[in-house]
Design a protein around this motif. Structure first.
Motif, PDB file in Angstrom:
ATOM      1  N   VAL A 244       0.847  -1.206   0.000  1.00  0.00           N
ATOM      2  CA  VAL A 244       0.000   0.000   0.000  1.00  0.00           C
ATOM      3  C   VAL A 244       0.878   1.250   0.000  1.00  0.00           C
ATOM      4  N   LEU A 245       2.046   1.151   0.616  1.00  0.00           N
ATOM      5  CA  LEU A 245       2.980   2.281   0.612  1.00  0.00           C
ATOM      6  C   LEU A 245       3.492   2.522  -0.802  1.00  0.00           C
ATOM      7  N   PHE A 246       3.799   1.442  -1.490  1.00  0.00           N
ATOM      8  CA  PHE A 246       4.303   1.531  -2.856  1.00  0.00           C
ATOM      9  C   PHE A 246       3.247   2.131  -3.786  1.00  0.00           C
ATOM     10  N   ASP A 247       2.016   1.617  -3.705  1.00  0.00           N
ATOM     11  CA  ASP A 247       0.936   2.142  -4.547  1.00  0.00           C
ATOM     12  C   ASP A 247       0.618   3.602  -4.202  1.00  0.00           C
ATOM     13  N   GLY A 248       0.633   3.906  -2.904  1.00  0.00           N
ATOM     14  CA  GLY A 248       0.361   5.278  -2.478  1.00  0.00           C
ATOM     15  C   GLY A 248       1.417   6.241  -2.982  1.00  0.00           C
ATOM     16  N   LEU A 249       2.670   5.858  -2.870  1.00  0.00           N
ATOM     17  CA  LEU A 249       3.761   6.701  -3.363  1.00  0.00           C
ATOM     18  C   LEU A 249       3.655   6.917  -4.869  1.00  0.00           C
ATOM     19  N   THR A 250       3.278   5.850  -5.594  1.00  0.00           N
ATOM     20  CA  THR A 250       3.145   5.962  -7.042  1.00  0.00           C
ATOM     21  C   THR A 250       2.024   6.924  -7.408  1.00  0.00           C
ATOM     22  N   ALA A 251       0.883   6.817  -6.711  1.00  0.00           N
ATOM     23  CA  ALA A 251      -0.237   7.729  -6.967  1.00  0.00           C
ATOM     24  C   ALA A 251       0.164   9.169  -6.686  1.00  0.00           C
ATOM     25  N   VAL A 252       0.922   9.381  -5.614  1.00  0.00           N
ATOM     26  CA  VAL A 252       1.385  10.733  -5.268  1.00  0.00           C
ATOM     27  C   VAL A 252       2.350  11.250  -6.327  1.00  0.00           C
ATOM     28  N   ALA A 253       3.275  10.398  -6.773  1.00  0.00           N
ATOM     29  CA  ALA A 253       4.247  10.824  -7.787  1.00  0.00           C
ATOM     30  C   ALA A 253       3.549  11.117  -9.114  1.00  0.00           C
ATOM     31  N   LEU A 254       2.567  10.284  -9.480  1.00  0.00           N
ATOM     32  CA  LEU A 254       1.836  10.503 -10.728  1.00  0.00           C
ATOM     33  C   LEU A 254       1.069  11.818 -10.703  1.00  0.00           C
ATOM     34  N   SER A 255       0.639  12.230  -9.528  1.00  0.00           N
ATOM     35  CA  SER A 255      -0.141  13.467  -9.409  1.00  0.00           C
ATOM     36  C   SER A 255       0.711  14.719  -9.599  1.00  0.00           C
ATOM     37  N   GLY A 256       2.034  14.542  -9.622  1.00  0.00           N
ATOM     38  CA  GLY A 256       2.924  15.686  -9.812  1.00  0.00           C
ATOM     39  C   GLY A 256       3.301  16.390  -8.530  1.00  0.00           C
ATOM     40  N   ILE A 257       2.947  15.806  -7.380  1.00  0.00           N
ATOM     41  CA  ILE A 257       3.316  16.415  -6.103  1.00  0.00           C
ATOM     42  C   ILE A 257       4.827  16.326  -5.918  1.00  0.00           C
ATOM     43  N   SER A 258       5.430  17.433  -5.553  1.00  0.00           N
ATOM     44  CA  SER A 258       6.857  17.441  -5.272  1.00  0.00           C
ATOM     45  C   SER A 258       7.109  16.775  -3.928  1.00  0.00           C
ATOM     46  N   LEU A 259       7.995  15.767  -3.897  1.00  0.00           N
ATOM     47  CA  LEU A 259       8.307  15.090  -2.641  1.00  0.00           C
ATOM     48  C   LEU A 259       9.058  16.006  -1.685  1.00  0.00           C
ATOM     49  N   ALA A 260       9.488  17.173  -2.188  1.00  0.00           N
ATOM     50  CA  ALA A 260      10.114  18.162  -1.306  1.00  0.00           C
ATOM     51  C   ALA A 260       9.062  18.920  -0.508  1.00  0.00           C
ATOM     52  N   GLY A 261       7.787  18.776  -0.921  1.00  0.00           N
ATOM     53  CA  GLY A 261       6.696  19.403  -0.172  1.00  0.00           C
ATOM     54  C   GLY A 261       6.321  20.773  -0.685  1.00  0.00           C
ATOM     55  N   GLY A 262       5.216  21.293  -0.128  1.00  0.00           N
ATOM     56  CA  GLY A 262       4.828  22.661  -0.399  1.00  0.00           C
ATOM     57  C   GLY A 262       3.787  22.884  -1.469  1.00  0.00           C
ATOM     58  N   ARG A 263       3.568  21.915  -2.355  1.00  0.00           N
ATOM     59  CA  ARG A 263       2.560  22.111  -3.385  1.00  0.00           C
ATOM     60  C   ARG A 263       2.025  20.761  -3.832  1.00  0.00           C
ATOM     61  N   GLY A 264       0.851  20.818  -4.446  1.00  0.00           N
ATOM     62  CA  GLY A 264       0.250  19.590  -4.936  1.00  0.00           C
ATOM     63  C   GLY A 264      -1.263  19.673  -4.902  1.00  0.00           C
ATOM     64  N   SER A 265      -1.909  18.678  -5.480  1.00  0.00           N
ATOM     65  CA  SER A 265      -3.366  18.660  -5.585  1.00  0.00           C
ATOM     66  C   SER A 265      -3.901  17.309  -5.145  1.00  0.00           C
ATOM     67  N   LEU A 266      -4.776  17.291  -4.151  1.00  0.00           N
ATOM     68  CA  LEU A 266      -5.369  16.029  -3.711  1.00  0.00           C
ATOM     69  C   LEU A 266      -6.218  15.367  -4.798  1.00  0.00           C
ATOM     70  N   PRO A 267      -7.050  16.111  -5.552  1.00  0.00           N
ATOM     71  CA  PRO A 267      -7.803  15.458  -6.622  1.00  0.00           C
ATOM     72  C   PRO A 267      -6.911  14.714  -7.615  1.00  0.00           C
TER      73      PRO A 267
END
Length: 332
Positions: A244-267
């Motif tokens: 679930v961590l792997f799938d969650g990380l992939t969904a977050v990365a696909l959304s374009g969220i910067s892993l450095a933080g500060g921006r991104g879109s939940l939808p």
């Protein structure tokens, strides 16, 4: 008609690329296997995506505030086991769920406090993953709990208006989360804590408070993911499902969220989870071995990270070049 410049194209790809990918995948699978495009299959995809989406939201909330929480699977496991123990002893399911969510929030709070001492967040949360995974096994003697777990069917397996109950949970989580992040002062500060903590400090706001909130929200959502998983499978498993961590990380990365933080879109995180489930469903219908899903998901994760890296640089270069040209024209 004015021809779009390269900056506009790059911004469009960055903003809508994940949605376009979902539409293309859906059209491709539906053209090869017509059964894929049916409402019944869409409902199954939504159900499969729901759990991944909740865990992705958990990871995203941590990332937004500037900290990647890797203890999510362990938090889900120990919260689920406590839920199973309480329900097995005859506790009201709603009360048991509330206790499980509080446990997740407390684990997140502990993570945040430890990180604020100056320790590396990744090291701390990996350690907490080990602690919570072991605690889940200790509490249940390493045995899954089944007693009275079917009482959670209303949350995990029921269908309402043609859609799985789990998807309604996702709707609530993502709507509330999006409103918080985009429409409230606390949400704006929350994002600033991950993107520009120094600016927040100069404005007289304690960034550490919002980073701590990020860990708390991440823990609570991880616990919610554990609760929904228990309801969906009608059991509480002591095993921390690192998938679930792997799938969650992939969904977050696909959304374009910067892993450095500060921006991104939940939808967009939700769209990322839908992409993963769409691939899994499509390959299953085409009778392709499931390990291909794992391989493709891994490639998506690497590709999404690389795409965000190079797109970000390209957008920055184009924006700087455009501003220089404008300044030069004004000087003339």
């Amino acid at each position: 008609m004015k021809k779009p410049d390269s900056l506009s194209v790059l911004v469009f790809i960055r903003s809508w690329g994940i949605t376009i990918l979902l539409v293309v995948l859906w059209a491709l699978f539906a053209s090869v296997a017509p059964v894929f495009g049916t409402f019944e299959n869409a409902s199954l995809i939504l159900g499969a995506a729901s759990i991944s989406a909740i865990f992705a939201a958990s990871i995203a909330m941590g990332v937004f505030s500037g900290a990647l929480d890797l203890s999510v699977p362990g938090t889900a496991a120990v919260s689920g086991i406590v839920l199973g123990m309480l329900i097995g002893k005859g506790f009201d399911p709603v009360l048991a769920i509330a206790v499980a969510l509080v446990i997740g929030a407390v684990i997140g709070y502990i993570n945040g406090l430890i990180v604020q001492t100056g320790l590396n967040p990744l090291a701390v949360t990996i350690g907490m993953l080990s602690v919570t995974s072991g605690l889940a096994a200790i509490l249940s003697d390493g045995i899954p709990l089944f007693d009275k777990m079917d009482s959670l069917g209303w949350l995990g397996t029921e269908i309402y208006f043609g859609l799985p109950s789990t998807f309604y949970v996702v709707i609530v989580v993502f709507v509330v989360g999006t409103i918080f992040l985009t429409k409230t002062r606390g949400g704006i500060r929350f994002l600033a804590a991950g993107g520009n903590a120094e600016a927040l400090r100069r404005a007289g706001v304690n960034a550490n408070t919002y980073r701590l909130l990020g860990f708390i929200l991440s823990g609570a959502l991880a616990a919610l993911g554990g609760v929904v998983t228990c309801a969906y499978t009608a059991q509480a498993s002591p095993t921390a499902a690192t998938g679930v961590l792997f799938d969650g990380l992939t969904a977050v990365a696909l959304s374009g969220i910067s892993l450095a933080g500060g921006r991104g879109s939940l939808p967009k995180v939700l769209v990322g989870a839908l992409v993963i489930s769409t691939i899994g469903s499509g390959l299953l219908i085409l009778n392709i071995q499931p390990y291909w899903t794992i391989t493709i998901t891994g490639l998506l994760l690497i590709g999404a990270l690389a795409g965000e890296h190079y797109l970000g640089k390209a957008v920055a270069r184009q924006a700087v070049g455009k501003s220089k040209v404008s300044a030069h024209k004004e000087a003339k």
